[in-house]
Design an enzyme around this catalytic site. Structure first.
Site, PDB file in Angstrom:
ATOM      1  N   ASP A  91       0.881  -1.253  -0.171  1.00 52.87           N
ATOM      2  CA  ASP A  91      -0.004   0.125   0.069  1.00 52.87           C
ATOM      3  C   ASP A  91       0.962   1.190  -0.203  1.00 52.87           C
ATOM      4  O   ASP A  91       1.742   1.327   0.826  1.00 52.87           O
ATOM      5  CB  ASP A  91      -0.772   0.009   1.095  1.00 52.87           C
ATOM      6  CG  ASP A  91      -1.813   1.102   1.408  1.00 52.87           C
ATOM      7  OD1 ASP A  91      -1.803   2.051   0.703  1.00 52.87           O
ATOM      8  OD2 ASP A  91      -2.738   1.102   2.117  1.00 52.87           O
ATOM      9  N   LYS A 144       0.617  12.311 -17.137  1.00 55.11           N
ATOM     10  CA  LYS A 144      -0.302  13.270 -17.269  1.00 55.11           C
ATOM     11  C   LYS A 144      -1.502  12.507 -16.880  1.00 55.11           C
ATOM     12  O   LYS A 144      -1.430  11.117 -16.758  1.00 55.11           O
ATOM     13  CB  LYS A 144      -0.466  13.655 -18.743  1.00 55.11           C
ATOM     14  CG  LYS A 144      -0.973  12.451 -19.638  1.00 55.11           C
ATOM     15  CD  LYS A 144      -1.596  12.983 -21.133  1.00 55.11           C
ATOM     16  CE  LYS A 144      -3.100  13.381 -20.636  1.00 55.11           C
ATOM     17  NZ  LYS A 144      -3.735  12.012 -21.074  1.00 55.11           N
ATOM     18  N   HIS A 174       3.403  11.630 -23.769  1.00 51.44           N
ATOM     19  CA  HIS A 174       3.817  10.585 -24.506  1.00 51.44           C
ATOM     20  C   HIS A 174       3.773  10.906 -25.883  1.00 51.44           C
ATOM     21  O   HIS A 174       4.694  10.599 -26.891  1.00 51.44           O
ATOM     22  CB  HIS A 174       3.233   9.381 -24.312  1.00 51.44           C
ATOM     23  CG  HIS A 174       1.906   9.202 -25.113  1.00 51.44           C
ATOM     24  ND1 HIS A 174       0.843   9.535 -24.518  1.00 51.44           N
ATOM     25  CD2 HIS A 174       1.750   8.540 -26.163  1.00 51.44           C
ATOM     26  CE1 HIS A 174      -0.099   9.045 -25.142  1.00 51.44           C
ATOM     27  NE2 HIS A 174       0.311   8.562 -26.328  1.00 51.44           N
ATOM     28  N   LYS A 178       6.385  10.864 -30.031  1.00 54.48           N
ATOM     29  CA  LYS A 178       6.212  10.438 -31.246  1.00 54.48           C
ATOM     30  C   LYS A 178       7.066  11.016 -32.435  1.00 54.48           C
ATOM     31  O   LYS A 178       7.326  12.182 -32.436  1.00 54.48           O
ATOM     32  CB  LYS A 178       4.917  10.587 -31.301  1.00 54.48           C
ATOM     33  CG  LYS A 178       3.637   9.746 -30.596  1.00 54.48           C
ATOM     34  CD  LYS A 178       2.483  10.252 -30.947  1.00 54.48           C
ATOM     35  CE  LYS A 178       1.392   9.523 -29.899  1.00 54.48           C
ATOM     36  NZ  LYS A 178       0.451   8.566 -30.569  1.00 54.48           N
ATOM     37  N   GLU A 212     -10.197   9.595 -32.699  1.00 50.59           N
ATOM     38  CA  GLU A 212     -10.308   8.082 -32.406  1.00 50.59           C
ATOM     39  C   GLU A 212     -11.548   7.604 -32.815  1.00 50.59           C
ATOM     40  O   GLU A 212     -12.487   8.218 -32.458  1.00 50.59           O
ATOM     41  CB  GLU A 212     -10.021   7.889 -31.065  1.00 50.59           C
ATOM     42  CG  GLU A 212      -8.452   8.506 -30.687  1.00 50.59           C
ATOM     43  CD  GLU A 212      -8.207   8.285 -29.125  1.00 50.59           C
ATOM     44  OE1 GLU A 212      -6.921   7.820 -28.929  1.00 50.59           O
ATOM     45  OE2 GLU A 212      -8.954   8.642 -28.268  1.00 50.59           O
ATOM     46  N   ASP A 231      -8.006  15.474 -21.046  1.00 48.27           N
ATOM     47  CA  ASP A 231      -7.385  14.328 -21.657  1.00 48.27           C
ATOM     48  C   ASP A 231      -6.423  14.505 -22.773  1.00 48.27           C
ATOM     49  O   ASP A 231      -5.280  13.899 -22.727  1.00 48.27           O
ATOM     50  CB  ASP A 231      -8.183  13.340 -21.860  1.00 48.27           C
ATOM     51  CG  ASP A 231      -7.848  11.698 -21.926  1.00 48.27           C
ATOM     52  OD1 ASP A 231      -6.713  11.492 -21.381  1.00 48.27           O
ATOM     53  OD2 ASP A 231      -8.127  11.001 -22.634  1.00 48.27           O
ATOM     54  N   HIS A 236      -1.738  17.149 -25.038  1.00 52.21           N
ATOM     55  CA  HIS A 236      -1.109  16.631 -26.437  1.00 52.21           C
ATOM     56  C   HIS A 236      -1.370  17.763 -27.493  1.00 52.21           C
ATOM     57  O   HIS A 236      -0.488  18.087 -28.199  1.00 52.21           O
ATOM     58  CB  HIS A 236      -1.888  15.318 -26.800  1.00 52.21           C
ATOM     59  CG  HIS A 236      -1.831  14.134 -25.924  1.00 52.21           C
ATOM     60  ND1 HIS A 236      -0.568  13.909 -25.165  1.00 52.21           N
ATOM     61  CD2 HIS A 236      -2.690  13.298 -25.448  1.00 52.21           C
ATOM     62  CE1 HIS A 236      -1.162  12.957 -24.239  1.00 52.21           C
ATOM     63  NE2 HIS A 236      -2.112  12.459 -24.625  1.00 52.21           N
ATOM     64  N   LYS A 322     -13.624  10.836 -29.172  1.00 55.61           N
ATOM     65  CA  LYS A 322     -14.011   9.312 -29.182  1.00 55.61           C
ATOM     66  C   LYS A 322     -14.828   8.933 -30.108  1.00 55.61           C
ATOM     67  O   LYS A 322     -15.890   9.870 -30.210  1.00 55.61           O
ATOM     68  CB  LYS A 322     -14.080   8.890 -27.521  1.00 55.61           C
ATOM     69  CG  LYS A 322     -13.192   9.189 -26.650  1.00 55.61           C
ATOM     70  CD  LYS A 322     -11.927   8.371 -26.570  1.00 55.61           C
ATOM     71  CE  LYS A 322     -10.993   8.680 -25.698  1.00 55.61           C
ATOM     72  NZ  LYS A 322      -9.781   8.233 -25.845  1.00 55.61           N
TER      73      LYS A 322
HETATM   74  C1  BG6 Z   1      -3.912   9.241 -23.836  1.00 58.80           C
HETATM   75  C2  BG6 Z   1      -5.424   9.431 -23.631  1.00 58.80           C
HETATM   76  O1  BG6 Z   1      -3.099  10.256 -23.016  1.00 58.80           O
HETATM   77  O2  BG6 Z   1      -3.611   9.535 -25.134  1.00 58.80           O
HETATM   78  C3  BG6 Z   1      -6.312   8.637 -24.306  1.00 58.80           C
HETATM   79  O3  BG6 Z   1      -5.559   9.419 -22.072  1.00 58.80           O
HETATM   80  C4  BG6 Z   1      -5.875   8.613 -25.771  1.00 58.80           C
HETATM   81  O4  BG6 Z   1      -7.789   8.899 -24.263  1.00 58.80           O
HETATM   82  C5  BG6 Z   1      -4.324   8.391 -25.839  1.00 58.80           C
HETATM   83  O5  BG6 Z   1      -6.477   7.390 -26.234  1.00 58.80           O
HETATM   84  C6  BG6 Z   1      -4.053   8.655 -27.418  1.00 58.80           C
HETATM   85  O6  BG6 Z   1      -2.756   8.352 -27.556  1.00 58.80           O
HETATM   86  P1  BG6 Z   1      -2.085   7.149 -28.509  1.00 58.80           P
HETATM   87  O7  BG6 Z   1      -0.505   7.347 -28.585  1.00 58.80           O
HETATM   88  O8  BG6 Z   1      -2.581   6.017 -28.221  1.00 58.80           O
HETATM   89  O9  BG6 Z   1      -2.500   7.417 -29.788  1.00 58.80           O
END
Ligand code: BG6
Length: 481
Positions: A91, A144, A174, A178, A212, A231, A236, A322
Site C-alpha cells: 500500500d 499526465k 507521450h 512520437k 479516435e 485528456d 497533447h 472518441k
Molecule cells: C492518452 C489519452 O493520453 O492518449 C487517451 O488518455 C488517448 O484517451 C491516448 O486515447 C492517445 O494516444 P495514442 O498514443 O494511443 O494514440
C-alpha cells in the site's frame, strides 16, 4: 530538495503502478524494446498493491509483450528483461512499502522513479520516497494528467518540488516521444525556406485534429474525472501547437526548446465558453463507471489564439474525440489566398488555398497542397498535393524513447512547471464555464456546432482519412507502404 545531476545515468528504474493498465499496454512493451536495443541494463523494480509475486509480474510482462503486433520476437531479450525485474507489493500509504523498496534497491543509489499511477496518489508516493531518503540523487517521472486544473497543478508541483529539484522532475506527455511530432520541430527548423512565410502575414488559420474511432475502452471511471479537454486538448494538442508556433530555439540544448515552448503557452489567450464546443457520443452513458446523466465531453473543439507578434489574430482550431469517423491525427496549415483574383476560379469558396498538411498518425505523411492549371482553354485549376511519406511511427514506441531519455537524464522531451501552469491557465475558466455537451452519433465527425458556430467561414474542417494517401496495405503482416 534533491535530485540526480542532469545527464548522470540512473542505476535503477522503479515503476509504481506495475500491475496497471498503462504498464500492460505501453510500459512492458517499451521496456522489452529498450532491452533489445541495449538501452536498458539496470534493475527494474515494479511496485503495486495487488498481492502479486515476482512470478505474477513476469507473467504480466510476458502477456503484455505477447499482445503487441510483433509479439516475443527475441526470446533472449525477454529473458534478459525478466532477469532485471524485481517486485515490491504494498500500500502506498504504508511506510513499510518504501522501506521494502529501499531494501530491494540495495546498492543502487541513483534511481529513476516512474509514477504510472493516478495523479491523486502522486503526493503520497513522493512523500513516501522522501521519508526513506529515496528522493536523494534520484529522478521522478510523472504521468499526465498533471493536475486537473490550475489550482491542483500548482499544489502538485509544490508537493513534488518539496522533494525533488525541478531539474530532476520529468513530466511525461507521450506525444512528445512520437516520431511524427518530433518531426514538426525538425521540419520547421531544419528547412529555413518555410520561416519567411511562417507567420500571420501568410497563414490564415491552422487546424489540428486528433480523432479516435473507438470509445473509452473500459476507462469510463477515469474518463469521468477527465473529459476530452483535459485528456487530450490541454496537453497533447497544446504541445503540437507549441511545436508549430514556437520561435527558433537559440541554442542546441534542451533548455532552449523548453523555454521557446513555454513562451507560446504564456501567449495563448484564455479560452471562453464561446471558443469551445463539447460533444458526447451516444452510448457513452452506458459505459461502465459512467454516471447515468453524465455531462462529461468525449469530444472537444476549441478556437485558440496566440497573442504574439508572429501569430496575432490567426485562429487555431483544435479538436479531438472518441468514436469519431476515423482514427487519425493531422495538422493543416492554411495559407492566405493570392491578393488579387486573377483567375476565374479564384473566388470559388470551395477552392482550398495553399496548405501544408502534417499527418501525424497512424502513418506519417506531409502534403503540400498547391493549385495547378487544368489542361484546356480556361484558366482554372485544381489542388494537387506534393506528397512525402515519413518514417513509420510504429518503429519506436514513444515510451521507449522517453524512458530511455529519463534514465539518461535528458529532459528535452519533457515538460517544465511553467509550461504546465501556463497551459492550465488557458483552459481553467472553461473547465467549469461551458455549455452542456451535444450528443453525436458514433462514426461521425462530432456535433454540427463545431462546423458551424465555431469554425464558420474559416472552415470547413479538414477530416483526415483513415489512411495516409501514400499508404499501401501491408502484404506480409508488417507495416508497409
Ligand atoms: C492518452 C489519452 O493520453 O492518449 C487517451 O488518455 C488517448 O484517451 C491516448 O486515447 C492517445 O494516444 P495514442 O498514443 O494511443 O494514440
Amino acid at each position: 530538495m534533491a535530485g540526480a545531476a542532469p545527464h548522470t545515468p540512473s542505476d535503477a528504474l522503479v515503476f509504481f503502478g506495475a500491475s496497471g493498465d498503462l504498464a500492460r499496454k505501453s510500459i512492458f512493451p517499451s521496456l522489452y524494446k529498450m532491452v533489445k536495443s541495449g538501452n536498458l541494463t539496470v534493475p527494474v523494480i515494479g511496485v503495486a498493491y495487488s498481492q502479486w509475486t515476482l512470478d505474477d509480474l513476469h507473467q504480466r510482462a510476458r502477456d503484455a509483450i505477447d499482445a503487441t503486433p510483433s509479439g516475443v520476437d527475441d526470446p533472449a531479450a525477454l529473458d534478459r528483461l525478466l532477469s532485471l525485474l524485481r517486485y515490491v507489493d504494498g500500500d502506498y500509504q504504508d511506510p513499510t512499502t518504501f522501506t521494502a523498496l529501499r531494501d530491494v534497491l540495495g546498492e543502487c543509489g541513483a534511481p529513476t522513479h516512474y509514477l504510472a499511477i493516478p495523479p491523486s496518489l502522486f503526493g503520497t508516493v513522493v512523500q513516501g520516497l522522501k521519508s526513506v531518503d529515496l528522493h536523494r540523487n534520484a529522478r521522478v517521472v510523472v504521468e499526465k494528467p498533471f493536475g486537473r486544473d490550475l489550482q491542483s497543478a500548482r499544489e502538485l508541483n509544490s508537493v513534488i518540488t518539496d522533494a525533488f529539484d525541478e531539474s530532476a522532475i520529468f513530466r511525461i506527455d507521450h506525444f512528445l516521444g512520437k516520431e511524427e511530432i518530433m518531426n514538426l520541430l525538425y521540419f520547421r527548423f531544419a528547412n529555413a525556406m518555410f520561416e519567411p512565410i511562417w507567420n500571420r502575414n501568410y497563414i490564415e488559420s491552422v487546424q489540428v485534429t486528433f480523432a479516435e474511432d473507438f470509445g473509452v475502452r473500459g476507462r469510463g471511471a477515469f474518463y469521468e474525472s477527465a473529459g476530452a479537454l483535459r485528456d487530450v486538448v490541454e496537453n497533447h494538442l497544446f504541445q503540437i501547437v507549441a511545436l508549430l508556433t514556437m520561435e527558433a530555439p537559440t541554442y542546441q540544448g534542451y533548455g532552449a526548446v523548453q523555454s521557446a515552448k513555454a513562451n507560446v503557452f504564456k501567449a495563448m489567450r484564455p479560452l471562453t465558453r464561446h471558443d469551445y464546443v463539447r460533444g458526447q457520443f451516444v452510448g457513452y452513458r452506458d459505459e461502465d463507471g459512467v454516471a447515468e446523466h453524465s455531462d462529461v465531453e468525449t469530444y472537444a473543439a476549441v478556437r485558440l489564439f496566440i497573442d504574439s507578434w508572429r501569430w496575432s489574430d490567426v485562429p487555431f482550431y483544435l479538436r479531438t474525440g472518441k468514436c469519431l469517423a476515423a482514427s487519425a491525427g493531422e495538422v493543416v496549415v492554411n495559407f492566405k489566398r493570392p491578393p488579387q483574383a486573377l483567375f476565374n476560379d479564384a473566388l470559388d469558396p470551395d477552392q482550398h488555398p495553399n496548405r501544408l498538411r502534417f499527418r501525424l498518425q497512424p502513418e506519417g505523411e506531409i502534403g503540400l497542397g498547391v493549385r495547378v492549371k487544368r489542361p484546356g482553354e480556361e484558366f482554372v485549376g485544381h489542388e494537387q498535393e506534393l506528397l512525402l511519406p515519413t518514417e513509420s511511427p510504429l518503429e519506436r514506441e514513444p515510451y521507449e524513447r522517453l524512458l530511455s531519455d529519463a534514465l539518461q537524464g535528458d529532459s528535452a522531451l519533457f515538460t517544465h512547471e511553467d509550461s504546465v501552469e501556463a497551459a492550465w491557465k488557458v483552459v481553467d475558466a472553461v473547465l467549469t464555464d461551458h455549455a452542456a455537451t451535444i450528443p453525436y452519433q458514433p462514426g461521425t465527425w462530432g456535433p454540427e456546432e463545431a462546423a458551424g458556430r465555431l469554425i464558420g467561414d474559416d472552415g470547413p474542417w479538414h477530416n483526415p482519412q483513415p489512411h495516409a494517401r501514400t499508404y499501401s496495405a501491408p502484404h506480409n503482416g508488417g507495416h508497409a507502404r
